[in-house]
Scaffold this motif. Structure first.
Motif, short mmCIF file in Angstrom:
data_model
loop_
_atom_site.label_atom_id
_atom_site.label_comp_id
_atom_site.label_asym_id
_atom_site.label_seq_id
_atom_site.Cartn_x
_atom_site.Cartn_y
_atom_site.Cartn_z
N LYS A 565 38.00 35.00 36.10
CA LYS A 565 37.65 34.72 34.71
C LYS A 565 36.52 35.61 34.21
O LYS A 565 36.34 35.77 33.00
CB LYS A 565 37.25 33.25 34.57
CG LYS A 565 38.40 32.28 34.82
CD LYS A 565 37.94 30.83 34.78
CE LYS A 565 39.09 29.87 35.05
NZ LYS A 565 38.66 28.45 35.07
N GLN A 584 43.59 43.56 40.27
CA GLN A 584 44.27 42.27 40.25
C GLN A 584 45.36 42.22 41.31
O GLN A 584 45.56 41.19 41.96
CB GLN A 584 44.88 42.05 38.86
CG GLN A 584 43.86 41.83 37.75
CD GLN A 584 43.20 40.46 37.85
OE1 GLN A 584 43.80 39.51 38.29
NE2 GLN A 584 41.94 40.38 37.45
N ARG A 642 46.91 36.68 34.18
CA ARG A 642 46.01 37.77 33.80
C ARG A 642 46.67 39.13 34.04
O ARG A 642 46.53 40.04 33.21
CB ARG A 642 44.71 37.66 34.62
CG ARG A 642 43.71 38.78 34.35
CD ARG A 642 43.31 38.87 32.90
NE ARG A 642 42.19 39.77 32.72
CZ ARG A 642 41.78 40.23 31.54
NH1 ARG A 642 42.42 39.87 30.45
NH2 ARG A 642 40.74 41.05 31.46
#
Length: 756
Positions: A565, A584, A642
């Motif tokens: 986050k 990621q 995300r």
């Protein structure tokens, strides 16, 4: 066996770099072996069952009186492959020859000949290669392991070499086709341009003869036609010169010399025609109202100086990013206008010199005109110096502000997880070792205090309602909290159970915060152990070990979720978005590598439930497993969501950048048109021409506005869909485009009013 030994030795030599020396000899040796072997085929058929199958599969091809026997003997098959490799090597040598690897336009005939030769050779060998591939299965059945490995290696090399040579041929053929087409178009363009020049020279000669006649209108029309023709031919001249220079650099010395002379001749004739047309127009145009025109232009110039001086005198607010950017945009617009107004001032001085030298001019008007010209020159010197200095000053302040914000964000990103860990340690109430954390905090103390001091200096006198002030307050609060927690925790003795934070968290504020790599004591762990009845732990001893493993994994997932986050990117920065996508992906891989740990925990829970009949213990185990599985799915969902968002952001940013580039291109075209404007004429013909040009330009602007609208729409989509990331780049560039467009439309309106 001796032949195989020789082949193995040849393989070793080939791998050591002697392939070109070894393979021709090996091909000849394999051919001779195949000839001798074919003579003994009938005897071998009687004695060797494994050879008999191969021999029976031998194909005999009959073609118009010619018989060709295709052997399936491994050594012969290998020789065929080597022969094809040699042929491909010869073709590659042709493709790498100076004729094809030299300049694009040098000896095009020789290039065509070499390419045709390679094309014919490729056509001849394509069928042979297909036959060799079809025979592979049959040959491999009779080949020894060493032969099979050797054959497979050479087949792989053959396929690679075949694709490589074909690709080289296609690339070189395409280059040749482009060169020939460009060569033809260039010579065709030179021919047409030469014809136009000849006609223009003839028309100029007629004009000089007819200038003595009383029909001036006819001469004016002829000159106007020539002037229109020159405007149409200007792109042709630029294209011819650019193309010619390109061809000259990529052709032979002899051809380059010829082309240079032709271009030189055409350029000279072009310059002469342009010069003579301009001189003829000036000679025919009546210079009316010279002083009035000069005074009007001088008033406009002084008005511009007033506006430019006002912009240069705007006071700056070093900590106000929006005010700095707004002021910088205004200053840049004026700086861009400096070259244009420098030319205007030069023309004003020249016209003023002529006017002041006129004997018919009134002395009072002369004095007033001279005074205003001196004033304009004096103020120009000051403005042309102040504006660039103002631009540098603002850019320096903005760079410092950007660096300040980056350092602030990095320090907050570094400090936040440390604060979270220390708060958890303090709530747990158990002793921990925080020496490494304390050392890292002390090492960063100068950076934090420096940022806070700089922020206080920037926003002390004129605080602004910007997010950066809240960030400063958060950093100051977190910093005081961390130091207070360190002071509290230092008084507690060290226990065997400690929280360990990865080095990236405490030492690298300039990088993304990494996840916890070892288990840490957390609030969840402590509470779970306190809630675990001692009777359960006594009855089921293995439950304590299970509970510890569960707590460790839960803590790791919690910290990973916080890290996900906290990672933001700059919208519109493709490199940064790609880097974050890679990070990621690595984080997702790290999560998957931990999955066996989750599965082991679930298995252990099931085993514990099977071994105990205590209903309370079974309920606790079930609750723990459900919670950690839900937490795992939630973290994984955040990661995947995300990652998907970043991919969409990458696509949307690329579309916006492409639209922005197109909008900037039309803006540059519009600015170039503005810069090409001549001073307003005071003849009826001149005004009509300039008014028609302005209307055409306004029509083009309406068409170009579509590009600006598209860029704005895509920018608004980025700002709306990715508002939680850094959108300052998109906002700044969009504002720059819109401000530039507004300036252009304003200039057009002013020009239209002046012409009216």
């Amino acid at each position: 066996e001796e032949l195989n030994a020789v082949q193995r030795q040849a393989d070793r030599l080939s791998k050591d770099g002697a392939a070109k020396a070894v393979e021709p000899t090996l091909i000849q040796l394999s051919k001779r072996w195949r000839d001798i072997e074919s003579k003994f085929a009938q005897f071998r058929r009687l004695n060797y069952a494994q050879i008999q199958t191969v021999y029976e599969e031998t194909t005999v091809v009959m073609t118009e009186g010619m018989t060709m026997e295709t052997s399936y003997v491994p050594s012969a098959y290998l020789a065929e492959i080597l022969q094809l490799l040699q042929a491909l090597s010869d073709m590659e040598d042709i493709l790498n020859s100076p004729s094809l690897q030299g300049r694009d336009y040098e000896d095009l005939g020789r290039q065509e000949e070499c390419l045709k030769k390679v094309k014919d050779s490729l056509g001849r060998h394509s069928g042979q290669i297909e036959v060799v591939r079809c025979k592979k299965t049959a040959v491999m059945k009779s080949a020894t392991p060493a032969e099979a490995a050797r054959i497979q290696e050479k087949l792989t090399q053959l396929s690679y070499q075949w694709e490589k040579v074909n690709q080289m041929y296609r690339d070189l053929q395409a280059r040749f086709d482009r060169s020939v087409e460009k060569w033809r178009n260039f010579h065709h363009g030179m021919k047409n341009f030469s014809i136009w020049l000849t006609e223009a020279e003839q028309n100029l000669a007629k004009i000089r003869v007819e200038s003595e006649d009383a029909d001036i209108s006819k001469t004016k029309q002829s000159l106007k036609d020539l002037q229109d023709g020159i405007e149409k031919q200007q792109p042709v001249v630029r294209t011819l010169n650019i193309t010619g220079e390109d061809i000259i650099e990529q052709t032979s010395t002899a051809d380059a010399g010829v082309l240079k002379e032709k271009l030189k001749s055409l350029n000279f004739r072009w310059q002469e025609v342009c010069k003579k047309v301009t001189e003829s127009i000036k000679r025919l145009e009546q210079e009316q109202n010279l002083v009035t025109k000069l005074q009007y232009d001088l008033s406009n110039f002084i008005s511009w100086l007033d506006e430019a001086s006002s912009v240069a005198g705007i006071p700056l607010e070093p900590g106000n990013e929006y005010q700095l950017k707004d002021t910088l945009q205004k200053v840049k617009l004026r700086v861009e206008e400096l070259p244009l107004h420098k030319g205007i001032l030069k023309r004003l001085n020249e016209a003023g010199g002529k006017a002041l030298g006129s004997a018919s001019l009134n002395p009072e008007v002369k004095h007033k005109l001279d005074t205003r010209l001196k004033e304009a020159n004096h103020r120009w010197i000051k403005v042309s110096k102040d504006l660039p200095e103002k631009q540098k000053e603002i850019e320096h302040l903005l760079n410092n502000l950007v660096q300040f914000e980056q350092q602030l964000s990095q320090l907050r990103l570094w400090l936040s997880p440390i604060k979270d860990q220390l708060e958890l340690y303090n709530k747990v109430g158990q002793p921990v070792d925080i020496k490494d954390t304390e050392a890292a905090v002390k090492a960063k103390q100068p950076d934090v205090e420096g940022i806070l001091s700089k922020g206080h200096h920037l926003y002390k006198e004129k605080p602004v309602t910007q997010p950066i002030t809240r960030k400063l307050e958060d950093l100051n609060t977190d910093w005081n909290t961390v130091n207070h927690l360190i002071h509290l925790l230092k008084g507690k003795p060290v226990s065997g159970v400690t929280g360990i934070v990865s080095s990236a968290v405490v030492t690298s504020p300039g990088q993304a915060v990494t996840v916890v790599t070892q288990p840490a004591v957390t609030k969840e762990t402590t509470i779970s152990k306190q809630e675990m009845p001692s009777s359960l732990l006594l009855e089921v001893p293995a439950l304590a070990e299970f509970n510890k493993a569960w707590a460790d994994l839960t803590d790791w997932l919690s910290l990973l979720d916080r890290v996900i986050k906290s990672q933001i990117v700059t919208v519109g920065d493709l490199d940064e978005i790609n880097d974050m996508i890679i990070k990621q992906k690595a984080t997702l891989q790290d999560l998957e590598q931990r999955r066996p740990q989750l599965e082991e925990l679930v298995t252990a829970a099931q085993n514990l439930k099977n071994k105990t009949s205590n209903q309370e213990a079974r309920t606790v185990i079930t609750d723990r497993i459900e919670k950690i599985q839900n937490q795992w799915d939630e973290v994984q969902g955040h990661l995947q969501s995300r990652r998907q968002q970043l991919h969409e952001m990458l696509k949307d940013s690329a579309q916006w950048l492409e639209a922005k580039q197109e909008a900037e291109q039309v803006l540059e075209c519009a600015k170039a048109r503005l810069a090409s404007w001549k001073e307003i004429s005071y003849t009826v013909e001149g005004l009509k021409r300039q008014n028609a040009e302005l209307k055409q330009f306004a029509k083009e602007l309406r068409q170009w506005h579509i590009n600006v609208d598209v860029a704005n729409d895509l920018a608004l989509k980025l700002l709306r869909d990715y508002s939680t990331d850094d959108t300052r780049k998109v906002e700044l560039m969009t504002n720059n485009i819109n401000d530039a467009w507004a300036t252009i439309t304003k200039r057009v309106s002013e020009r239209e009013a002046a012409l009216e």
